[in-house]
Design a protein around this motif. Structure first.
Motif, PDB file in Angstrom:
ATOM      1  N   PHE A  62     -30.892 -33.150 -38.949  1.00  0.00           N
ATOM      2  CA  PHE A  62     -30.162 -31.888 -38.788  1.00  0.00           C
ATOM      3  C   PHE A  62     -30.317 -31.404 -37.351  1.00  0.00           C
ATOM      4  O   PHE A  62     -31.372 -31.566 -36.727  1.00  0.00           O
ATOM      5  CB  PHE A  62     -30.699 -30.814 -39.742  1.00  0.00           C
ATOM      6  CG  PHE A  62     -30.349 -31.062 -41.177  1.00  0.00           C
ATOM      7  CD1 PHE A  62     -29.096 -30.725 -41.665  1.00  0.00           C
ATOM      8  CD2 PHE A  62     -31.261 -31.639 -42.043  1.00  0.00           C
ATOM      9  CE1 PHE A  62     -28.768 -30.948 -42.989  1.00  0.00           C
ATOM     10  CE2 PHE A  62     -30.946 -31.871 -43.371  1.00  0.00           C
ATOM     11  CZ  PHE A  62     -29.691 -31.523 -43.847  1.00  0.00           C
ATOM     12  N   HIS A  63     -29.271 -30.809 -36.846  1.00  0.00           N
ATOM     13  CA  HIS A  63     -29.312 -30.207 -35.510  1.00  0.00           C
ATOM     14  C   HIS A  63     -29.453 -28.694 -35.646  1.00  0.00           C
ATOM     15  O   HIS A  63     -28.892 -28.094 -36.575  1.00  0.00           O
ATOM     16  CB  HIS A  63     -28.040 -30.546 -34.725  1.00  0.00           C
ATOM     17  CG  HIS A  63     -27.904 -32.011 -34.440  1.00  0.00           C
ATOM     18  ND1 HIS A  63     -28.639 -32.660 -33.481  1.00  0.00           N
ATOM     19  CD2 HIS A  63     -27.109 -32.957 -35.027  1.00  0.00           C
ATOM     20  CE1 HIS A  63     -28.307 -33.942 -33.469  1.00  0.00           C
ATOM     21  NE2 HIS A  63     -27.387 -34.148 -34.403  1.00  0.00           N
ATOM     22  N   PRO A  64     -30.181 -28.069 -34.743  1.00  0.00           N
ATOM     23  CA  PRO A  64     -30.338 -26.603 -34.812  1.00  0.00           C
ATOM     24  C   PRO A  64     -28.975 -25.901 -34.728  1.00  0.00           C
ATOM     25  O   PRO A  64     -28.044 -26.374 -34.077  1.00  0.00           O
ATOM     26  CB  PRO A  64     -31.204 -26.284 -33.584  1.00  0.00           C
ATOM     27  CG  PRO A  64     -31.891 -27.568 -33.242  1.00  0.00           C
ATOM     28  CD  PRO A  64     -30.945 -28.659 -33.632  1.00  0.00           C
ATOM     29  N   THR A  65     -28.875 -24.778 -35.412  1.00  0.00           N
ATOM     30  CA  THR A  65     -27.641 -23.988 -35.399  1.00  0.00           C
ATOM     31  C   THR A  65     -27.382 -23.425 -33.991  1.00  0.00           C
ATOM     32  O   THR A  65     -28.290 -22.896 -33.346  1.00  0.00           O
ATOM     33  CB  THR A  65     -27.732 -22.837 -36.404  1.00  0.00           C
ATOM     34  OG1 THR A  65     -27.974 -23.387 -37.705  1.00  0.00           O
ATOM     35  CG2 THR A  65     -26.448 -22.016 -36.427  1.00  0.00           C
ATOM     36  N   VAL A  66     -26.149 -23.564 -33.552  1.00  0.00           N
ATOM     37  CA  VAL A  66     -25.737 -23.050 -32.228  1.00  0.00           C
ATOM     38  C   VAL A  66     -24.729 -21.934 -32.457  1.00  0.00           C
ATOM     39  O   VAL A  66     -23.722 -22.121 -33.155  1.00  0.00           O
ATOM     40  CB  VAL A  66     -25.120 -24.162 -31.355  1.00  0.00           C
ATOM     41  CG1 VAL A  66     -24.653 -23.590 -30.018  1.00  0.00           C
ATOM     42  CG2 VAL A  66     -26.131 -25.286 -31.147  1.00  0.00           C
ATOM     43  N   THR A  67     -24.986 -20.759 -31.878  1.00  0.00           N
ATOM     44  CA  THR A  67     -24.114 -19.593 -32.067  1.00  0.00           C
ATOM     45  C   THR A  67     -23.560 -19.139 -30.713  1.00  0.00           C
ATOM     46  O   THR A  67     -24.332 -18.907 -29.766  1.00  0.00           O
ATOM     47  CB  THR A  67     -24.869 -18.444 -32.736  1.00  0.00           C
ATOM     48  OG1 THR A  67     -25.386 -18.894 -33.982  1.00  0.00           O
ATOM     49  CG2 THR A  67     -23.938 -17.248 -32.960  1.00  0.00           C
ATOM     50  N   MET A  68     -22.230 -19.028 -30.643  1.00  0.00           N
ATOM     51  CA  MET A  68     -21.555 -18.539 -29.420  1.00  0.00           C
ATOM     52  C   MET A  68     -20.370 -17.673 -29.832  1.00  0.00           C
ATOM     53  O   MET A  68     -19.537 -18.101 -30.650  1.00  0.00           O
ATOM     54  CB  MET A  68     -21.073 -19.710 -28.552  1.00  0.00           C
ATOM     55  CG  MET A  68     -22.210 -20.564 -27.975  1.00  0.00           C
ATOM     56  SD  MET A  68     -21.589 -21.898 -26.917  1.00  0.00           S
ATOM     57  CE  MET A  68     -20.841 -20.929 -25.616  1.00  0.00           C
ATOM     58  N   GLY A  69     -20.331 -16.478 -29.300  1.00  0.00           N
ATOM     59  CA  GLY A  69     -19.204 -15.586 -29.573  1.00  0.00           C
ATOM     60  C   GLY A  69     -19.066 -15.237 -31.032  1.00  0.00           C
ATOM     61  O   GLY A  69     -17.943 -15.091 -31.538  1.00  0.00           O
ATOM     62  N   GLY A  70     -20.174 -15.105 -31.755  1.00  0.00           N
ATOM     63  CA  GLY A  70     -20.141 -14.739 -33.161  1.00  0.00           C
ATOM     64  C   GLY A  70     -19.825 -15.887 -34.096  1.00  0.00           C
ATOM     65  O   GLY A  70     -19.711 -15.688 -35.306  1.00  0.00           O
ATOM     66  N   ILE A  71     -19.641 -17.098 -33.560  1.00  0.00           N
ATOM     67  CA  ILE A  71     -19.344 -18.269 -34.377  1.00  0.00           C
ATOM     68  C   ILE A  71     -20.545 -19.232 -34.295  1.00  0.00           C
ATOM     69  O   ILE A  71     -20.967 -19.608 -33.198  1.00  0.00           O
ATOM     70  CB  ILE A  71     -18.055 -18.979 -33.935  1.00  0.00           C
ATOM     71  CG1 ILE A  71     -16.868 -18.020 -34.042  1.00  0.00           C
ATOM     72  CG2 ILE A  71     -17.822 -20.234 -34.770  1.00  0.00           C
ATOM     73  CD1 ILE A  71     -16.583 -17.550 -35.451  1.00  0.00           C
ATOM     74  N   SER A  72     -21.060 -19.603 -35.455  1.00  0.00           N
ATOM     75  CA  SER A  72     -22.198 -20.540 -35.523  1.00  0.00           C
ATOM     76  C   SER A  72     -21.695 -21.926 -35.886  1.00  0.00           C
ATOM     77  O   SER A  72     -20.711 -22.081 -36.636  1.00  0.00           O
ATOM     78  CB  SER A  72     -23.219 -20.072 -36.564  1.00  0.00           C
ATOM     79  OG  SER A  72     -23.796 -18.848 -36.186  1.00  0.00           O
ATOM     80  N   THR A  73     -22.376 -22.929 -35.357  1.00  0.00           N
ATOM     81  CA  THR A  73     -22.043 -24.327 -35.651  1.00  0.00           C
ATOM     82  C   THR A  73     -23.274 -25.017 -36.237  1.00  0.00           C
ATOM     83  O   THR A  73     -24.330 -25.076 -35.591  1.00  0.00           O
ATOM     84  CB  THR A  73     -21.592 -25.072 -34.386  1.00  0.00           C
ATOM     85  OG1 THR A  73     -20.465 -24.375 -33.826  1.00  0.00           O
ATOM     86  CG2 THR A  73     -21.212 -26.506 -34.713  1.00  0.00           C
ATOM     87  N   ASP A  74     -23.138 -25.523 -37.458  1.00  0.00           N
ATOM     88  CA  ASP A  74     -24.186 -26.314 -38.111  1.00  0.00           C
ATOM     89  C   ASP A  74     -23.708 -27.754 -38.197  1.00  0.00           C
ATOM     90  O   ASP A  74     -22.527 -28.018 -38.517  1.00  0.00           O
ATOM     91  CB  ASP A  74     -24.476 -25.786 -39.520  1.00  0.00           C
ATOM     92  CG  ASP A  74     -25.183 -24.453 -39.477  1.00  0.00           C
ATOM     93  OD1 ASP A  74     -26.367 -24.436 -39.073  1.00  0.00           O
ATOM     94  OD2 ASP A  74     -24.570 -23.425 -39.840  1.00  0.00           O
ATOM     95  N   SER A  75     -24.617 -28.696 -37.956  1.00  0.00           N
ATOM     96  CA  SER A  75     -24.217 -30.108 -38.004  1.00  0.00           C
ATOM     97  C   SER A  75     -25.399 -30.962 -38.470  1.00  0.00           C
ATOM     98  O   SER A  75     -26.566 -30.593 -38.323  1.00  0.00           O
ATOM     99  CB  SER A  75     -23.739 -30.583 -36.632  1.00  0.00           C
ATOM    100  OG  SER A  75     -24.773 -30.462 -35.674  1.00  0.00           O
TER     101      SER A  75
END
Length: 292
Positions: A62-75
């Motif tokens: 799992f990759h850490p959650t990345v949040t930019m501009g109120g949008i988070s990306t989980d992968s």
């Protein structure tokens, strides 16, 4: 404006993709799952217990959650393999959205990977030969198990010896001392009784020789090679030993036992009593010993 409002309310879909288009049976292939969502939304990606059929999960990262501009990306990246023989294998993984007391499953679009067929021509029907005879298998000695038992036994015996070794040695010495004394006493009494009945000087000689040999073993000194004078000196001029040995010497070498059989019997009794006293002394020394 209505179509744009409906479009904004539509649920975002996760993205899933295989790292290759084709694989062989049992070959590892990576499947990447990415999901972009509002930062306030709680999302869980599939874990090890999820059913990845027709694939098997080998490992995941799992990759850490990345949040930019109120949008988070989980992968996450799932390393998979398959042993199914179908030419095409499909997979669609979901993400789990936690909403109060409900969980929403949102699946990625179905992706497909092709399985390479290594066998092109297959003869029909297959000829199968059955062999039902038992095959003789050479019996092998299980050396690792034997070695393990030997090491365990040696370790156990060593521990027992370190803990109880002194006590075991002491008890063994007491056992041997008692055994030797009982054997000596039985034979000495036999010679003494034979002398009382027959008056033969050979019985006195055998009794005295047995007495000397017994003390030699118990004292660990060559008493059986000592003269009467040396024996008396060895026992600090003990009056009883001196008197008894001189009476016995006179009876053996002077052939005077017929005149004083009572005196000779008394001398033998004195020797027997002295040997018993020495036995008790050695027994106490061994019993009270702590380090020898």
């Amino acid at each position: 404006m209505l179509p744009f409002s409906v479009l904004g309310q539509q649920q975002r879909l996760p993205l899933g993709q295989f790292s290759r288009d084709s694989i062989q049976l049992g070959e590892l292939v990576e499947y990447t799952l990415v999901y972009r969502h509002p930062a306030a939304e709680e999302v869980v990606l599939p874990a090890e217990k999820y059913n990845f059929s027709p694939f098997e999960l080998v490992r995941k990262s799992f990759h850490p959650t990345v949040t930019m501009g109120g949008i988070s990306t989980d992968s996450a990246i799932y390393t998979l393999r398959t042993f199914e023989t179908n030419a095409a294998q499909q997979l669609s993984l979901p993400v789990f959205i936690l909403r109060e007391q409900d969980t929403v499953h949102v699946f990625a679009a179905t992706r497909e990977v092709h399985v390479k067929q290594l066998v092109s021509n297959l003869a029909e029907p297959l000829q199968v030969k059955a062999i039902t005879d038992l095959a003789l298998v050479e019996e092998r000695f299980n050396w690792p198990v034997v070695l393990l038992w030997v090491i365990a036994s040696i370790t156990f015996l060593t521990l027992v010896w370190l803990i109880f070794g002194q006590s075991i040695r002491r008890k063994y010495k007491l056992y041997r001392l008692r055994k030797d004394h009982l054997y000596y006493a039985s034979r000495f009494n036999s010679h003494k009784d034979r002398f009382e009945k027959s008056g033969a000087p050979v019985s006195i000689e055998k009794a005295v020789t047995l007495w000397k040999n017994y003390l030699t073993k118990m004292e660990r000194k060559a008493i059986n090679s000592f003269t009467t004078k040396e024996i008396v000196e060895f026992y600090d001029n003990d009056e009883e030993v001196n008197t008894a040995l001189r009476i016995c010497d006179k009876a053996i070498y002077g052939n005077l036992q017929s005149e004083s059989e009572g005196e000779t019997n008394l001398a033998l009794s004195m020797l027997r009593r002295f040997a018993k006293a020495r036995y008790k002394t050695h027994r106490e020394l061994i019993s009270n010993a702590r380090t020898r």
